[in-house]
Every structure is written in structure tokens, then in C-alpha cells.
Motif scaffolding. Structure first.
Motif, PDB file in Angstrom:
ATOM      1  N   LEU A 105       0.722  -1.157   0.093  1.00 30.50           N
ATOM      2  CA  LEU A 105      -0.098  -0.107  -0.085  1.00 30.50           C
ATOM      3  C   LEU A 105       0.766   1.175  -0.105  1.00 30.50           C
ATOM      4  O   LEU A 105       1.910   1.312   0.969  1.00 30.50           O
ATOM      5  N   THR A 141       1.136   5.113   0.466  1.00 36.72           N
ATOM      6  CA  THR A 141       0.155   6.207   0.836  1.00 36.72           C
ATOM      7  C   THR A 141       0.834   7.597   0.584  1.00 36.72           C
ATOM      8  O   THR A 141       0.307   8.704   1.242  1.00 36.72           O
ATOM      9  N   LEU A 146      -2.026  10.049  -0.167  1.00 39.79           N
ATOM     10  CA  LEU A 146      -3.165   9.878   0.708  1.00 39.79           C
ATOM     11  C   LEU A 146      -2.791  10.397   1.880  1.00 39.79           C
ATOM     12  O   LEU A 146      -2.074  10.498   2.704  1.00 39.79           O
ATOM     13  N   GLU A 161      -7.827   8.714   4.301  1.00 39.32           N
ATOM     14  CA  GLU A 161      -7.784   7.887   3.028  1.00 39.32           C
ATOM     15  C   GLU A 161      -7.032   6.878   3.118  1.00 39.32           C
ATOM     16  O   GLU A 161      -7.395   5.720   2.629  1.00 39.32           O
ATOM     17  N   SER A 162      -5.838   6.724   3.864  1.00 38.87           N
ATOM     18  CA  SER A 162      -4.939   5.369   4.059  1.00 38.87           C
ATOM     19  C   SER A 162      -5.705   4.733   5.053  1.00 38.87           C
ATOM     20  O   SER A 162      -5.804   3.517   4.758  1.00 38.87           O
ATOM     21  N   TYR A 163      -6.343   5.055   5.921  1.00 41.67           N
ATOM     22  CA  TYR A 163      -7.259   4.267   6.765  1.00 41.67           C
ATOM     23  C   TYR A 163      -8.112   3.471   6.058  1.00 41.67           C
ATOM     24  O   TYR A 163      -8.460   2.272   6.265  1.00 41.67           O
ATOM     25  N   ARG A 164      -9.074   4.075   5.245  1.00 41.57           N
ATOM     26  CA  ARG A 164      -9.988   3.430   4.367  1.00 41.57           C
ATOM     27  C   ARG A 164      -9.351   2.394   3.501  1.00 41.57           C
ATOM     28  O   ARG A 164      -9.900   1.370   3.279  1.00 41.57           O
ATOM     29  N   LEU A 165      -8.334   2.792   2.931  1.00 41.68           N
ATOM     30  CA  LEU A 165      -7.607   1.733   2.016  1.00 41.68           C
ATOM     31  C   LEU A 165      -7.217   0.508   3.108  1.00 41.68           C
ATOM     32  O   LEU A 165      -7.495  -0.697   2.423  1.00 41.68           O
ATOM     33  N   LEU A 166      -6.696   0.805   4.101  1.00 40.84           N
ATOM     34  CA  LEU A 166      -6.286  -0.250   4.690  1.00 40.84           C
ATOM     35  C   LEU A 166      -7.553  -1.265   5.185  1.00 40.84           C
ATOM     36  O   LEU A 166      -7.621  -2.513   5.290  1.00 40.84           O
ATOM     37  N   ARG A 184     -10.478  -1.507   3.435  1.00 38.24           N
ATOM     38  CA  ARG A 184     -10.871  -2.172   2.314  1.00 38.24           C
ATOM     39  C   ARG A 184      -9.901  -3.602   2.247  1.00 38.24           C
ATOM     40  O   ARG A 184     -10.435  -4.555   1.806  1.00 38.24           O
ATOM     41  N   THR A 185      -8.621  -3.308   2.336  1.00 40.69           N
ATOM     42  CA  THR A 185      -7.682  -4.553   2.258  1.00 40.69           C
ATOM     43  C   THR A 185      -8.033  -5.611   3.008  1.00 40.69           C
ATOM     44  O   THR A 185      -8.121  -6.739   2.621  1.00 40.69           O
ATOM     45  N   GLU A 206     -11.265  -7.173   2.337  1.00 41.84           N
ATOM     46  CA  GLU A 206     -11.294  -8.005   1.033  1.00 41.84           C
ATOM     47  C   GLU A 206     -10.286  -9.433   1.379  1.00 41.84           C
ATOM     48  O   GLU A 206     -10.664 -10.580   0.754  1.00 41.84           O
TER      49      GLU A 206
END
Ligand code: DC
Length: 230
Positions: free
Chosen positions: A202, A204, A207, A211-216, A218-219, A222
Motif C-alpha cells: 500500500l 500512502t 493519501l 484515505e489511508s485508513y479507508r484503504l487499509l 478495504r484491504t 477483501e
């Protein structure tokens, strides 16, 4: 039967690992373990003892005498103790960052700390951050993340963090320290910082923290099928 979950987050200083891991751990009800704090405490002990953090023999001699403890307070926050003194703030000073990186090149230090880290994951659901968690400490982690960002972005974040704590610092010094540590942490012979083959990378750089938190999150959703709440 599987008893505990573990998430490994590795990557260089300032990529956002600790802030994000702390928040995700709280949202998942996991324990957050900051392994860098343990290396920092060893670095502080050497600094106070007046020995060079790169001198393998001298460091090996004081290691068995060190009384280092990692404890969690009522809020679930990790605190580091050296001879019963709470050194959690002291270990964040820039000179100790360098000592931590220096002592972490020594195999004797790495093997001394390995068991302490593995024990945490054996007994708890953990999110553990560091440099070699996915590659060495928890090679069977349920999810491995390698979080990174450009050195300039990381230095800028680190500078703001230090300034917020009232520490006098300038961009050039922080940038130089970051580059020194990146270079040393990723090229040392013993457990160098690198992404595990099965890690999700990832970046960042562009981000913000949210935004980084949301990406984490989501990962995690998934890969593990669990949704952090909070
Ligand atoms: O995460 P941090 O910046 O607090 O870590 C301080 C130093 O400790 C880092 O420069 C390298 C070392 N470290 C390590 O070698 N392995 C780890 N798992 C965590 C930190």
C-alpha cells in the motif's frame, strides 16, 4: 483449530503504519504491537550506558542485564518500561531513532527480541508493525501489508509529528535521518526491511490519514473478510 489472528504491517518510518495500525486494532478489538518501540528501548538503554549502538560485543554484554518490559494500560495502549521507568515518550526522540536503527542491525539483538514478539501473537489477536514482521517474526500471519510512501512525504509527516510534541526540528534533519534509517534498515544482513512475497503493498504518498485508513480497511475486508468498525 486456529486460535488467534495476526496482521503484519511492515514498511519504512513515516508511512503511517503506527497511527493506522493503532486505529484498525481498536476497530477490530485486536492488540496493537509496535515492535519498533522495543528496538527503541534497547537503543535508549545503550545510549544511556554510553556504549556505541553499533558495537555488537558491548551491546551483547549489556543485553542480559536489561529489564525491558512491554505493558498495556487500561486503554489498551502499549507502554515501554526500562528498569521500571516508563520510557514511552523518551524513546521517540530523534537521537534514539538512530540508536534503534543501529542496534537493530545486530543479530544478537534481533534474536533476543524475537520471542517477546512471537509470544504476543501466540496469546492474542494482534496487529504488529515493524520491518520484518511478515518475513521473519510472523511468517504465517493471516494478512501481510507493506506500507510505504516517498521519503519526502514521510519526512514531512515526521516533522509535523515532532513539532506537535514541541520538539525543535527542521525538514532537512528529519529527511536525512529518514534516509539514513531507510538505507540501513533495508540493507542490513539480518532480517532486512522488505515486503514479504505474499504482502499487499500500500503506497500512502498521495493519501491523507483518513484515505489511508479507508484503504487499509478495504484491504482487510477483501483479504480477511472482516470489516473494522470505527
Ligand atoms: O518503527 P520505528 O521507526 O519505531 O523503528 C525504529 C527502528 O527499529 C527502525 O529504524 C528499525 C528497527 N526495527 C526493526 O529493525 N525491526 C522491527 N520489526 C521494528 C523496528
Amino acid at each position: 483449530m486456529k486460535k488467534h489472528y495476526s496482521i503484519a504491517i511492515d514498511g519504512p518510518s513515516g508511512a503511517g503504519k503506527s497511527s493506522l495500525a493503532r486505529r484498525v486494532a481498536s476497530a477490530l478489538g485486536f492488540i496493537y504491537v509496535d515492535t519498533g518501540a522495543i528496538y527503541r528501548t534497547v537503543g535508549l538503554a545503550c545510549y544511556r550506558a554510553g556504549i556505541s549502538c553499533k558495537n555488537a560485543e558491548a551491546v551483547a554484554q549489556i543485553l542480559p542485564r536489561l529489564n525491558i518490559q512491554m505493558r498495556f494500560n487500561a486503554a489498551g495502549e502499549q507502554r515501554m518500561y526500562l528498569d521500571e521507568e516508563d520510557v514511552s515518550s523518551r524513546i521517540r526522540m530523534p537521537e534514539i531513532s538512530i540508536c534503534a536503527s543501529d542496534v537493530s542491525t545486530l543479530p544478537v539483538v534481533r534474536s533476543y527480541l524475537l520471542d517477546m514478539q512471537r509470544r504476543m501473537a501466540r496469546d492474542n489477536n494482534v496487529i504488529m508493525d515493524g520491518r520484518d514482521i511478515g518475513t521473519v517474526v510472523l511468517p504465517d500471519a493471516d494478512l501481510k501489508i507493506f506500507m510505504t510512501a516517498s521519503s519526502a512525504a514521510r519526512a514531512q509527516r515526521r516533522l509535523l509529528e515532532l513539532q506537535a510534541k514541541g520538539v525543535r526540528a527542521n525538514f532537512e534533519d528529519v529527511f536525512r535521518d529518514i534516509e539514513y534509517r531507510d538505507q540501513q534498515d533495508s540493507t542490513r544482513a539480518s532480517a532486512p526491511m522488505r515486503a514479504a512475497e505474499d504482502a499487499v503493498v500500500l503506497d500512502t504518498t498521495n493519501l491523507n490519514l483518513e484515505e489511508s485508513y479507508r484503504l487499509l480497511c478495504r484491504t482487510i475486508k477483501e483479504k480477511l473478510g472482516v470489516q473494522p468498525v470505527g
